[in-house]
Design a protein around this motif. Structure first.
Motif, PDB file in Angstrom:
ATOM      1  N   GLY A 145       0.651 -11.859  11.039  1.00  0.00           N
ATOM      2  CA  GLY A 145      -0.424 -12.279  11.928  1.00  0.00           C
ATOM      3  C   GLY A 145      -0.026 -13.462  12.777  1.00  0.00           C
ATOM      4  N   PRO A 146      -0.847 -13.826  13.754  1.00  0.00           N
ATOM      5  CA  PRO A 146      -0.579 -15.002  14.583  1.00  0.00           C
ATOM      6  C   PRO A 146      -0.523 -16.279  13.738  1.00  0.00           C
ATOM      7  CG  PRO A 146      -2.289 -13.626  15.581  1.00  0.00           C
ATOM      8  CD  PRO A 146      -2.067 -13.105  14.192  1.00  0.00           C
ATOM      9  N   ILE A 147       0.203 -17.271  14.243  1.00  0.00           N
ATOM     10  CA  ILE A 147       0.351 -18.534  13.518  1.00  0.00           C
ATOM     11  C   ILE A 147      -0.358 -19.683  14.227  1.00  0.00           C
ATOM     12  CG2 ILE A 147       2.535 -17.791  12.496  1.00  0.00           C
ATOM     13  CD1 ILE A 147       3.930 -19.730  14.512  1.00  0.00           C
ATOM     14  N   ASP A 198      -1.564 -31.473  18.147  1.00  0.00           N
ATOM     15  CA  ASP A 198      -0.604 -31.766  17.087  1.00  0.00           C
ATOM     16  C   ASP A 198      -0.452 -30.583  16.131  1.00  0.00           C
ATOM     17  OD1 ASP A 198      -0.217 -34.260  18.171  1.00  0.00           O
ATOM     18  OD2 ASP A 198      -1.472 -35.318  16.694  1.00  0.00           O
ATOM     19  N   SER A 199      -1.559 -29.902  15.830  1.00  0.00           N
ATOM     20  CA  SER A 199      -1.505 -28.764  14.919  1.00  0.00           C
ATOM     21  C   SER A 199      -0.712 -27.611  15.521  1.00  0.00           C
ATOM     22  CB  SER A 199      -2.923 -28.296  14.573  1.00  0.00           C
ATOM     23  OG  SER A 199      -3.638 -29.302  13.899  1.00  0.00           O
ATOM     24  N   GLU A 200      -0.924 -27.363  16.809  1.00  0.00           N
ATOM     25  CA  GLU A 200      -0.152 -26.320  17.484  1.00  0.00           C
ATOM     26  C   GLU A 200       1.334 -26.649  17.476  1.00  0.00           C
ATOM     27  OE1 GLU A 200      -3.092 -24.267  20.749  1.00  0.00           O
ATOM     28  OE2 GLU A 200      -2.064 -26.109  21.328  1.00  0.00           O
ATOM     29  N   LYS A 201       1.653 -27.893  17.737  1.00  0.00           N
ATOM     30  CA  LYS A 201       3.060 -28.310  17.763  1.00  0.00           C
ATOM     31  C   LYS A 201       3.690 -28.178  16.380  1.00  0.00           C
ATOM     32  CE  LYS A 201       6.115 -32.045  19.327  1.00  0.00           C
ATOM     33  NZ  LYS A 201       7.004 -32.001  18.137  1.00  0.00           N
ATOM     34  N   LEU A 202       2.955 -28.559  15.339  1.00  0.00           N
ATOM     35  CA  LEU A 202       3.495 -28.477  13.990  1.00  0.00           C
ATOM     36  C   LEU A 202       3.838 -27.037  13.620  1.00  0.00           C
ATOM     37  CD1 LEU A 202       4.169 -29.731  11.234  1.00  0.00           C
ATOM     38  CD2 LEU A 202       1.756 -29.423  10.605  1.00  0.00           C
ATOM     39  N   SER A 203       2.928 -26.111  13.860  1.00  0.00           N
ATOM     40  CA  SER A 203       3.182 -24.706  13.528  1.00  0.00           C
ATOM     41  C   SER A 203       4.403 -24.182  14.265  1.00  0.00           C
ATOM     42  CB  SER A 203       1.962 -23.847  13.862  1.00  0.00           C
ATOM     43  OG  SER A 203       0.852 -24.214  13.069  1.00  0.00           O
ATOM     44  N   ARG A 204       4.487 -24.466  15.530  1.00  0.00           N
ATOM     45  CA  ARG A 204       5.620 -23.999  16.331  1.00  0.00           C
ATOM     46  C   ARG A 204       6.927 -24.637  15.860  1.00  0.00           C
ATOM     47  NH1 ARG A 204       4.788 -21.641  21.265  1.00  0.00           N
ATOM     48  NH2 ARG A 204       6.753 -22.556  21.922  1.00  0.00           N
ATOM     49  N   GLN A 228      11.216 -17.324  22.160  1.00  0.00           N
ATOM     50  CA  GLN A 228      10.397 -16.181  22.544  1.00  0.00           C
ATOM     51  C   GLN A 228       9.584 -15.657  21.357  1.00  0.00           C
ATOM     52  OE1 GLN A 228      12.554 -13.082  24.590  1.00  0.00           O
ATOM     53  NE2 GLN A 228      13.580 -14.536  25.952  1.00  0.00           N
ATOM     54  N   ALA A 229      10.214 -15.596  20.187  1.00  0.00           N
ATOM     55  CA  ALA A 229       9.500 -15.128  18.997  1.00  0.00           C
ATOM     56  C   ALA A 229       8.370 -16.090  18.627  1.00  0.00           C
ATOM     57  CB  ALA A 229      10.473 -14.976  17.829  1.00  0.00           C
ATOM     58  N   VAL A 230       8.655 -17.383  18.650  1.00  0.00           N
ATOM     59  CA  VAL A 230       7.631 -18.375  18.301  1.00  0.00           C
ATOM     60  C   VAL A 230       6.508 -18.361  19.328  1.00  0.00           C
ATOM     61  CG1 VAL A 230       7.184 -20.842  17.993  1.00  0.00           C
ATOM     62  CG2 VAL A 230       9.245 -19.815  17.007  1.00  0.00           C
ATOM     63  N   ASP A 231       6.845 -18.222  20.612  1.00  0.00           N
ATOM     64  CA  ASP A 231       5.818 -18.112  21.644  1.00  0.00           C
ATOM     65  C   ASP A 231       4.877 -16.942  21.343  1.00  0.00           C
ATOM     66  OD1 ASP A 231       6.815 -20.261  23.026  1.00  0.00           O
ATOM     67  OD2 ASP A 231       7.855 -19.073  24.555  1.00  0.00           O
ATOM     68  N   PHE A 232       5.457 -15.830  20.936  1.00  0.00           N
ATOM     69  CA  PHE A 232       4.649 -14.642  20.651  1.00  0.00           C
ATOM     70  C   PHE A 232       3.715 -14.883  19.466  1.00  0.00           C
ATOM     71  CE2 PHE A 232       4.136 -10.766  18.079  1.00  0.00           C
ATOM     72  CZ  PHE A 232       3.417  -9.988  18.973  1.00  0.00           C
ATOM     73  N   PHE A 233       4.257 -15.364  18.355  1.00  0.00           N
ATOM     74  CA  PHE A 233       3.446 -15.546  17.160  1.00  0.00           C
ATOM     75  C   PHE A 233       2.342 -16.582  17.363  1.00  0.00           C
ATOM     76  CE2 PHE A 233       6.997 -13.529  14.812  1.00  0.00           C
ATOM     77  CZ  PHE A 233       6.270 -12.687  13.986  1.00  0.00           C
ATOM     78  N   SER A 234       2.568 -17.554  18.218  1.00  0.00           N
ATOM     79  CA  SER A 234       1.608 -18.652  18.366  1.00  0.00           C
ATOM     80  C   SER A 234       0.691 -18.509  19.578  1.00  0.00           C
ATOM     81  CB  SER A 234       2.366 -19.985  18.463  1.00  0.00           C
ATOM     82  OG  SER A 234       3.258 -19.980  19.560  1.00  0.00           O
ATOM     83  N   THR A 253      10.650  -6.036  18.969  1.00  0.00           N
ATOM     84  CA  THR A 253      11.175  -6.510  20.254  1.00  0.00           C
ATOM     85  C   THR A 253      12.016  -7.761  20.096  1.00  0.00           C
ATOM     86  OG1 THR A 253       9.199  -5.665  21.346  1.00  0.00           O
ATOM     87  CG2 THR A 253      10.493  -7.278  22.570  1.00  0.00           C
ATOM     88  N   PHE A 254      11.707  -8.587  19.100  1.00  0.00           N
ATOM     89  CA  PHE A 254      12.347  -9.895  18.979  1.00  0.00           C
ATOM     90  C   PHE A 254      13.607  -9.871  18.122  1.00  0.00           C
ATOM     91  CE2 PHE A 254       7.825 -10.400  19.772  1.00  0.00           C
ATOM     92  CZ  PHE A 254       7.870 -11.100  20.959  1.00  0.00           C
ATOM     93  N   ASN A 255      13.944  -8.698  17.585  1.00  0.00           N
ATOM     94  CA  ASN A 255      15.224  -8.502  16.888  1.00  0.00           C
ATOM     95  C   ASN A 255      15.413  -9.520  15.758  1.00  0.00           C
ATOM     96  OD1 ASN A 255      17.550  -7.030  16.476  1.00  0.00           O
ATOM     97  ND2 ASN A 255      18.776  -8.231  17.909  1.00  0.00           N
ATOM     98  N   LEU A 256      14.332  -9.840  15.056  1.00  0.00           N
ATOM     99  CA  LEU A 256      14.422 -10.673  13.868  1.00  0.00           C
ATOM    100  C   LEU A 256      14.809  -9.789  12.681  1.00  0.00           C
ATOM    101  CD1 LEU A 256      11.138 -12.731  14.441  1.00  0.00           C
ATOM    102  CD2 LEU A 256      13.473 -13.433  15.009  1.00  0.00           C
TER     103      LEU A 256
END
Length: 333
Positions: A145-147, A198-204, A228-234, A253-256
């Motif tokens: 799910g989204p972070i 701050d919360s958004e920055k911490l998760s990312r 790109q992967a972190v942008d997507f999840f957040s 798509t993110f090849n993780l």
């Protein structure tokens, strides 16, 4: 083990439950552990089960990731000895990112490799936890799910968008629009805006660091892969819902190092989920720490009050189906 009793569907679970005059918690525990053992034989590493009831009928239920879960994670570590790698079967609605960070640091400082198995759902901070692994293996029906963080149950991005809307309207239409938005400004103080940012920055930052150090080990497969992967999840603006399911097709798509379980593992993951979900449905347990190496305890809520360290294989209390389990005493195995 080929002749063991298997409960692979919820239909079979309900048939089993309603055929019992009294549910044998020890038998249920043995069936779960046999399932765990088969996963270990297939994967060739110890398995830790860290699971929570995804949905409950009560408020303020301790089914989320919190600092007290370190007790269970520490028990896991002591139970597996000097194994260099582990699997963590994770089922959780998420929780606190600071608690997640501590769990990650404990696991990663103990094991060379940590692999996550998701039989059904790992949302929010549980997705963050899974992204700290070397690999994530999903049941074909499972989701991450989204972070994006939430503040008292409200997405931080949604709060920020409210402030941004007021700012933009004041800029375009002038200060005469201010009285219309006084209620919003009074509801959300400016320091809350800082908390959101701050919360958004911490998760990312946490997920970016973990992807770099573990799953991708500092070797991105294409430019800006991690960002790109972190942008997507957040990205709340893209997902529009904190509980939006992010299933494999959207993640590939993110090849993780995220894959779909092959058939034999997939069957065992779903069987384990049926057992775990069934256990939560007929008991007051809301969280479980378990493996087949002597760890089996969890947290429950009884009459609206949390009771910790209850043992799901010991003696009985009334279950939702009006059948009875042998009661759960305080203490752990």
């Amino acid at each position: 083990m080929g002749g063991r009793r298997r409960i692979r569907t919820f239909h079979e679970w309900h048939e089993y439950i309603h055929a019992c005059e009294h549910i044998d918690a020890t038998e249920l525990h043995a069936m779960r552990c046999t399932c765990y053992e088969e996963i270990e034989e297939l994967r060739r590493r110890p398995l830790l089960v860290y699971a929570s009831a995804l949905h409950t009928n009560q408020t303020s239920v301790p089914n989320f990731i919190d600092v007290s879960d370190i007790d269970g994670i520490s028990d896991f570590i002591h139970s597996v000895g000097d194994s260099p790698s582990i699997d963590v079967l994770l089922h959780s609605p998420g929780g606190r990112p600071d608690a997640t960070e501590r769990i990650v640091e404990i696991l990663r400082s103990t094991f060379d490799e940590v692999h996550f198995l998701i039989p059904h759902s790992a949302y929010s901070a549980a997705t963050m936890l899974a992204l700290s692994g070397d690999t994530i293996t999903l049941h074909p029906h499972a989701t991450l799910g989204p972070i994006d963080p939430q503040i008292d149950g409200v997405p931080a991005r949604l709060i920020k968008k409210g402030f941004e809307k007021v700012r933009d309207l004041l800029a375009s239409q002038g200060p005469e629009m201010l009285p219309a938005y006084i209620p919003l400004i009074e509801k959300y103080s400016l320091d809350l805006l800082e908390v959101c940012e701050d919360s958004e920055k911490l998760s990312r930052d946490l997920v970016s660091d973990w992807l770099f150090r573990y799953m991708l080990k500092g070797k991105e497969r294409f430019p800006h892969q991690i960002s790109q992967a972190v942008d997507f999840f957040s990205n709340y603006d893209q997902h529009l819902l904190h509980s939006r399911p992010l299933m494999f097709d959207r993640l590939s798509t993110f090849n993780l190092n995220i894959s779909i379980a092959e058939a034999s593992l997939s069957s065992l993951l779903w069987e384990s989920y049926v057992h775990l979900s069934g256990l939560f449905s007929v008991t007051e347990l809301v969280k479980l720490f378990e493996n087949n190496r002597g760890i089996s305890w969890g947290r429950r809520v009884e009459n609206g009050q949390e009771t910790t360290r209850t043992h799901p294989t010991a003696a009985g209390h009334q279950v939702a189906t009006s059948l009875t389990l042998p009661a759960f005493p305080e203490g752990r195995r």
